[in-house]
Design an enzyme around this catalytic site. Structure first.
Site, short mmCIF file in Angstrom:
data_model
loop_
_atom_site.label_atom_id
_atom_site.label_comp_id
_atom_site.label_asym_id
_atom_site.label_seq_id
_atom_site.Cartn_x
_atom_site.Cartn_y
_atom_site.Cartn_z
N HIS A 6 -37.17 -10.04 52.48
CA HIS A 6 -36.00 -10.66 53.12
C HIS A 6 -36.28 -10.91 54.60
CE1 HIS A 6 -33.19 -8.74 49.87
NE2 HIS A 6 -34.03 -9.62 49.38
N HIS A 16 -28.37 -4.19 45.59
CA HIS A 16 -28.95 -2.97 46.17
C HIS A 16 -27.90 -1.88 46.33
CE1 HIS A 16 -32.50 -5.32 48.17
NE2 HIS A 16 -32.58 -5.26 46.87
N GLU A 55 -32.74 -6.49 58.30
CA GLU A 55 -33.73 -6.25 57.25
C GLU A 55 -34.83 -5.31 57.70
OE1 GLU A 55 -33.02 -7.19 54.38
OE2 GLU A 55 -31.65 -8.89 54.57
N GLU A 62 -27.84 -7.88 48.58
CA GLU A 62 -27.23 -6.70 49.18
C GLU A 62 -26.29 -6.03 48.18
OE1 GLU A 62 -28.33 -5.87 52.08
OE2 GLU A 62 -29.18 -7.75 52.75
N GLU A 69 -26.18 -1.39 53.21
CA GLU A 69 -26.12 -2.59 52.37
C GLU A 69 -24.80 -3.32 52.54
OE1 GLU A 69 -28.58 -3.87 50.64
OE2 GLU A 69 -29.99 -2.23 50.91
N GLU A 88 -36.87 -5.52 51.07
CA GLU A 88 -36.30 -5.82 52.40
C GLU A 88 -37.32 -6.53 53.27
OE1 GLU A 88 -33.29 -5.56 52.51
OE2 GLU A 88 -32.59 -3.80 51.42
#
Lengths: 189, 79
Positions: free
Chosen positions: A67, A168, A35, A165, A135, A64
């Protein structure tokens, strides 16, 4: 500028004291596809990418960090109150010598994070393709950690992160489509 | 969900890696890999079905199409 909301993006629960799992999870904290690498990659690339997709990189880069904070909480909870002996048994003896139970940006094998993990090529397609790959690699890492983990509460949080993910990756793929598009040009074939 | 964008694909694929008689580990048999929904849509079309806001926060996506639950495929097989 950022605003900080003092709560996690998704609640983090951990069922057992399991420093071994923390050692695996740290891959997503300070690893090549983790991340931190993701956040720094996107937030840096956005200065030299066409205007149409700058906002996307800002949004995803920001998420991110949310995360990263979840992973940090997971690692912290998995090792909190663990004795040096327990850490040693989990393969974290070297970590203890250098850091006690403090978190540090290294991968599961203990290699410290490095900026060579990320790139800003300045070519929009090259950069977005790297982002898509990042990703997918992070998605795979979450899968392998879920495969190794027997903690259902932790897996619940990891599944949420894996799902993000996927979303994204989808948005980066759409960004490529936007940059390929001829729509607004006066072009006749 | 649009008729056109019904899920007409699988999100887990498998293959059987070659196993030589000189390979010391017991053959794993089938290897699995994910092919999540984002590989199949291209640019997201309008009017895809959504989860409720509360459900979406839990699942990690607003869009039903992109939701892909993951579980250890080897464990499921009881290996």
């Amino acid at each position: 500028m950022w605003f900080y909301e003092k709560k996690l993006q998704y609640p983090v629960r951990v069922s057992t004291c399991n420093p071994k799992l923390a050692k695996y999870l740290i891959e997503q904290y300070g690893g090549a596809d983790g991340e931190l690498a993701a956040a720094l990659r996107y937030l840096n690339q956005r200065y030299t990418i066409p205007d149409k997709v700058v906002g996307l990189l800002t949004d995803i880069g920001t998420e991110e960090f949310a995360h990263l904070e979840m992973i940090a909480t997971m690692v912290y909870k998995l090792t909190k109150d663990a004795t040096p002996e327990q850490l040693k048994e989990a393969g974290l003896g070297e970590h203890y010598v250098n850091h006690d139970s403090a978190l540090f940006y290294n991968n599961a094998a203990g290699t410290p994070w490095t900026a060579t993990y990320i790139q800003a090529k300045g070519d929009p397609i090259a950069d977005l393709y790297e982002d898509i790959a990042a990703e997918e690699k992070a998605r795979a890492t979450y899968q392998w950690i879920i495969d190794m983990s027997d903690d259902p509460d932790l897996n619940d949080g990891l599944r949420f992160l894996r799902q993000r993910e996927i979303v994204h990756s989808q948005r980066f793929r759409e960004a490529v489509e936007i940059l390929k598009e001829e729509r607004d040009r006066k072009k006749f074939f | 969900m649009n008729e056109k964008h019904q899920k007409s694909f699988t999100t887990v694929k498998s293959y059987r890696p070659f196993h030589s008689r000189y390979d010391p580990c017991k053959p794993i048999g089938v290897k699995y890999y994910s092919t999540p929904p984002n590989l199949f849509l291209g640019f997201q079309p309008p009017n895809l079905q959504q989860f409720s806001a509360k459900e979406a926060l839990k699942k990690g996506t607003l869009w039903r199409f992109f939701y892909d639950y993951y579980e250890n495929p080897y464990e499921k097989k009881g290996r």
